[in-house]
Design a protein around this motif. Structure first.
Motif, PDB file in Angstrom:
ATOM      1  N   GLU A  60      -6.790   4.391  10.459  1.00 41.32           N
ATOM      2  CA  GLU A  60      -6.851   4.114   8.955  1.00 41.32           C
ATOM      3  C   GLU A  60      -8.144   4.033   8.277  1.00 41.32           C
ATOM      4  N   PHE A  61      -9.048   3.385   9.196  1.00 41.46           N
ATOM      5  CA  PHE A  61     -10.413   3.188   8.732  1.00 41.46           C
ATOM      6  C   PHE A  61     -10.975   4.542   8.544  1.00 41.46           C
ATOM      7  N   ASP A  62     -10.694   5.718   9.569  1.00 34.72           N
ATOM      8  CA  ASP A  62     -11.493   6.905   9.579  1.00 34.72           C
ATOM      9  C   ASP A  62     -10.963   7.483   8.305  1.00 34.72           C
ATOM     10  N   PHE A  63      -9.631   7.543   7.915  1.00 36.98           N
ATOM     11  CA  PHE A  63      -8.938   8.173   6.815  1.00 36.98           C
ATOM     12  C   PHE A  63      -9.628   7.454   5.594  1.00 36.98           C
ATOM     13  N   LEU A  84      -2.523  11.149  -0.674  1.00 38.27           N
ATOM     14  CA  LEU A  84      -1.444  10.306  -0.772  1.00 38.27           C
ATOM     15  C   LEU A  84      -0.421  10.092   0.362  1.00 38.27           C
ATOM     16  N   VAL A  85       0.054  11.368   0.678  1.00 33.15           N
ATOM     17  CA  VAL A  85       0.725  11.443   1.748  1.00 33.15           C
ATOM     18  C   VAL A  85       0.390  11.003   3.039  1.00 33.15           C
ATOM     19  N   VAL A  86      -0.787  11.168   3.311  1.00 33.59           N
ATOM     20  CA  VAL A  86      -1.554  10.703   4.673  1.00 33.59           C
ATOM     21  C   VAL A  86      -1.530   9.447   4.541  1.00 33.59           C
ATOM     22  N   TRP A 144       1.769   7.997   5.315  1.00 27.99           N
ATOM     23  CA  TRP A 144       1.822   8.040   6.846  1.00 27.99           C
ATOM     24  C   TRP A 144       1.382   6.952   7.480  1.00 27.99           C
ATOM     25  N   ILE A 145       0.142   6.611   7.340  1.00 24.48           N
ATOM     26  CA  ILE A 145      -0.547   5.900   7.989  1.00 24.48           C
ATOM     27  C   ILE A 145       0.233   4.296   7.980  1.00 24.48           C
ATOM     28  N   SER A 146       0.530   3.939   6.924  1.00 23.44           N
ATOM     29  CA  SER A 146       1.290   2.792   6.468  1.00 23.44           C
ATOM     30  C   SER A 146       2.767   2.852   7.340  1.00 23.44           C
ATOM     31  N   ASP A 147       3.216   4.116   7.179  1.00 24.04           N
ATOM     32  CA  ASP A 147       4.534   4.261   8.071  1.00 24.04           C
ATOM     33  C   ASP A 147       4.387   3.997   9.371  1.00 24.04           C
ATOM     34  N   ASP A 148       3.266   4.246  10.109  1.00 26.31           N
ATOM     35  CA  ASP A 148       2.904   3.925  11.505  1.00 26.31           C
ATOM     36  C   ASP A 148       2.651   2.388  11.739  1.00 26.31           C
ATOM     37  N   LEU A 173       0.833  -1.092  -0.075  1.00 29.62           N
ATOM     38  CA  LEU A 173       0.072   0.073  -0.060  1.00 29.62           C
ATOM     39  C   LEU A 173       0.778   1.402  -0.060  1.00 29.62           C
ATOM     40  N   ARG A 174       2.074   1.138   0.659  1.00 32.50           N
ATOM     41  CA  ARG A 174       2.775   2.511   1.028  1.00 32.50           C
ATOM     42  C   ARG A 174       3.589   2.607  -0.540  1.00 32.50           C
ATOM     43  N   SER A 175       3.937   1.587  -1.026  1.00 33.56           N
ATOM     44  CA  SER A 175       4.458   1.458  -2.371  1.00 33.56           C
ATOM     45  C   SER A 175       3.824   2.041  -3.494  1.00 33.56           C
ATOM     46  N   ASN A 176       2.389   1.771  -3.177  1.00 36.92           N
ATOM     47  CA  ASN A 176       1.414   2.009  -4.369  1.00 36.92           C
ATOM     48  C   ASN A 176       1.262   3.579  -4.091  1.00 36.92           C
ATOM     49  N   ALA A 177       1.186   4.177  -2.993  1.00 43.14           N
ATOM     50  CA  ALA A 177       1.015   5.597  -2.653  1.00 43.14           C
ATOM     51  C   ALA A 177       2.372   6.418  -3.279  1.00 43.14           C
ATOM     52  N   TYR A 178       3.453   5.766  -3.074  1.00 47.17           N
ATOM     53  CA  TYR A 178       4.549   6.411  -3.532  1.00 47.17           C
ATOM     54  C   TYR A 178       4.782   6.374  -5.057  1.00 47.17           C
TER      55      TYR A 178
END
Length: 245
Positions: A148-151, A212-214, A217-221, A66-71
């Motif tokens: 994550e769900f709220d986002f 996308l940045v947020v 970030w969520i995946s980073d956490d 998911l993080r790779s896809n966002a990047y």
């Protein structure tokens, strides 16, 4: 000391010895029962944590993807519209339009041991605190998963609803973020307008870019949280392997 006194002393000694022997037999049976119960618990814990080992690994793969896809989408945003065909953009947006509700750890055995007052039956002093740590980490993870769900429900989907054709994006889904193939045809293709919606201008939208940045970030956490769970799982399985020797 007369014969009657001797007889009373002897009878008393036999009674006391009988009582002590009965206590010893009871204690031995109780210890045996507890050891048998410990063996059953340890076997059940091993089965449960082997399942969780696989599920934690899947969750890690999911959020790394998911993080790779966002990047990748952020890089496409910086590259401008020309390099990517419209259908590729649909598929890339589909690649970030997920949330990680796939993680469902097995907890029934640990909960029964910790909450059911059976922790004392486990003789391994290293294993007992690992089980309580596992439960604490799962409780901490719930807060992150709710974030994550709220986002996903309050930010990402409303953003796409206002600026994109969600059905078209859904139809473009070919793979889950963890690399598992996803066939939208199996679920039924969503009906869309005959004129395809071009989502490439969305890549230049600041709100989309910030989303996308947020998302990243969520995946980073979440990734370190799942890594901590994975470490506990490995420690538990190692401890259980030690008890089996």
């Amino acid at each position: 000391m007369n014969d009657r006194s001797r007889r009373l002393i002897a009878e008393g000694t036999v009674i006391v010895a009988s009582i002590l022997l009965a206590f010893a037999i009871d204690a031995a049976w109780e210890e045996r029962r507890e050891r048998q119960e410990e063996g059953r618990i340890l076997a059940s814990l091993r089965a449960e944590f082997l399942v969780n080992q696989e599920r934690v690994a899947q969750a890690l793969d999911f959020h790394h993807g998911l993080r790779s896809n966002a990047y990748a989408l952020m890089e496409a945003s910086n590259a401008g519209l020309a390099p990517l065909p419209a259908d590729s953009v649909d598929e890339m947006i589909a690649g970030v339009t997920w949330y990680g509700a796939l993680f469902r750890p097995e907890t029934s055995v640990v909960d029964a041991v910790v909450l059911g007052g059976q922790l004392h039956l486990i003789g391994d002093e290293e294993l007992r605190p690992l089980l309580t740590r596992w439960r604490r980490e799962l409780e901490s993870l719930k807060t992150m998963e709710l974030q994550e769900f709220d986002f996903y429900t309050q930010v990402w989907l409303p953003l796409l609803s206002a600026r994109a054709n969600i059905a078209q994006i859904s139809n473009a889904t070919t793979m889950r973020p963890d690399g598992v193939p996803f066939d939208a045809l199996e679920l039924g293709v969503m009906p869309v307008a005959l004129d395809a919606f071009d989502h490439r201008p969305l890549l230049a939208d600041p709100e989309f870019q910030n989303g996308l940045v947020v998302r990243s970030w969520i995946s980073d956490d979440l990734i370190p949280a799942y890594q901590r769970l994975g470490s506990i799982v490995e420690e538990v399985l190692q401890a259980l392997a030690g008890t089996a020797r």
